[in-house]
Design a protein around this motif. Sequence first.
Motif, PDB file in Angstrom:
ATOM      1  N   SER A 173       1.161  -1.411  -0.023  1.00 15.07           N
ATOM      2  CA  SER A 173      -0.032   0.293  -0.020  1.00 15.07           C
ATOM      3  C   SER A 173       0.749   1.088  -0.240  1.00 15.07           C
ATOM      4  O   SER A 173       2.042   1.221   0.827  1.00 15.07           O
ATOM      5  CB  SER A 173      -1.255  -0.221   1.406  1.00 15.07           C
ATOM      6  OG  SER A 173      -1.491   1.151   1.437  1.00 15.07           O
ATOM      7  N   ARG A 174       0.396   1.796  -1.032  1.00 16.64           N
ATOM      8  CA  ARG A 174       1.838   2.696  -0.864  1.00 16.64           C
ATOM      9  C   ARG A 174       1.096   4.693  -0.331  1.00 16.64           C
ATOM     10  O   ARG A 174       1.689   5.098   0.752  1.00 16.64           O
ATOM     11  CB  ARG A 174       1.240   3.337  -2.488  1.00 16.64           C
ATOM     12  CG  ARG A 174       1.844   2.928  -3.667  1.00 16.64           C
ATOM     13  CD  ARG A 174       2.102   3.479  -5.075  1.00 16.64           C
ATOM     14  NE  ARG A 174       2.925   3.012  -6.323  1.00 16.64           N
ATOM     15  CZ  ARG A 174       4.539   2.274  -6.010  1.00 16.64           C
ATOM     16  NH1 ARG A 174       5.043   2.613  -5.207  1.00 16.64           N
ATOM     17  NH2 ARG A 174       4.675   1.293  -6.834  1.00 16.64           N
ATOM     18  N   THR A 175       0.001   4.340  -0.344  1.00 23.59           N
ATOM     19  CA  THR A 175      -0.961   5.619   1.446  1.00 23.59           C
ATOM     20  C   THR A 175      -0.246   4.842   2.518  1.00 23.59           C
ATOM     21  O   THR A 175       0.086   5.750   3.686  1.00 23.59           O
ATOM     22  CB  THR A 175      -2.751   5.232   1.538  1.00 23.59           C
ATOM     23  OG1 THR A 175      -2.713   5.227   0.204  1.00 23.59           O
ATOM     24  CG2 THR A 175      -3.131   6.105   2.566  1.00 23.59           C
TER      25      THR A 175
ATOM     26  N   THR B  92     -10.271   2.955   0.932  1.00 20.86           N
ATOM     27  CA  THR B  92      -9.363   2.833   2.080  1.00 20.86           C
ATOM     28  C   THR B  92      -8.363   2.267   1.485  1.00 20.86           C
ATOM     29  O   THR B  92      -7.868   2.200   2.853  1.00 20.86           O
ATOM     30  CB  THR B  92      -9.958   3.172   2.710  1.00 20.86           C
ATOM     31  OG1 THR B  92     -10.757   2.026   2.868  1.00 20.86           O
ATOM     32  CG2 THR B  92     -11.342   4.353   2.782  1.00 20.86           C
TER      33      THR B  92
ATOM     34  N   ASP C  78      -5.532   0.246  -0.831  1.00 21.18           N
ATOM     35  CA  ASP C  78      -4.680   0.393  -2.303  1.00 21.18           C
ATOM     36  C   ASP C  78      -3.861  -0.203  -2.411  1.00 21.18           C
ATOM     37  O   ASP C  78      -2.972  -0.265  -2.736  1.00 21.18           O
ATOM     38  CB  ASP C  78      -4.242   2.313  -2.559  1.00 21.18           C
ATOM     39  CG  ASP C  78      -2.974   2.518  -2.016  1.00 21.18           C
ATOM     40  OD1 ASP C  78      -2.795   1.829  -1.029  1.00 21.18           O
ATOM     41  OD2 ASP C  78      -2.322   3.434  -1.608  1.00 21.18           O
TER      42      ASP C  78
END
Length: 171
Positions: free
Chosen positions: A26-28, A50, A52
């Motif tokens: 997840s880059r987030t 929410t 990714d």
Amino acid sequence: MGCLQRRAEDTCGDPSLAVIFVEGFSRTLTAHNVNFLADFVNADTINTGTVDYEIQGEIFRAWKTPQINTVPLFRMGSDTLASDIILATSTTTDPPTVPGFPVNFGLIAYVYTTQICSSVPLYQLSLPARTDHWVTTDSSERDALVNFGWTDEGIVSYVLPLYVPLAKALL
């Protein structure tokens, strides 16, 4: 001619019931996560916007249900946002207590605690500067990440490799 090697039913889990687990990033969250592909697909669909996770590849095979000589493998998080996730085993169905990782994100698989039944080590590494963890069954991949500055946290458990080499499959 050789024949397929039979499993020791009193010692080994049934490899035909093992499923493939994948690793996602997840880059987030700047976090890696391991799960059964269908679980990633379901989470991405239900939590649109929410979650990714980008699937980075197949990692190992393990079981979704208990097998002989297996223990539960849990995902534990550093907080409720899952900004850092590790894998940890338990000798019971209760999640383990891991300092710094108080959040139980659930039991994801059943694995071995020792190297039996053609299993391979599942290594866990961390990159403290980014609060991220990574798992692999490839010792040369582990060594490369250590050379890049990751910390080798040892063997989490023993899992089935993605593929059984032909030499091992034949007597």
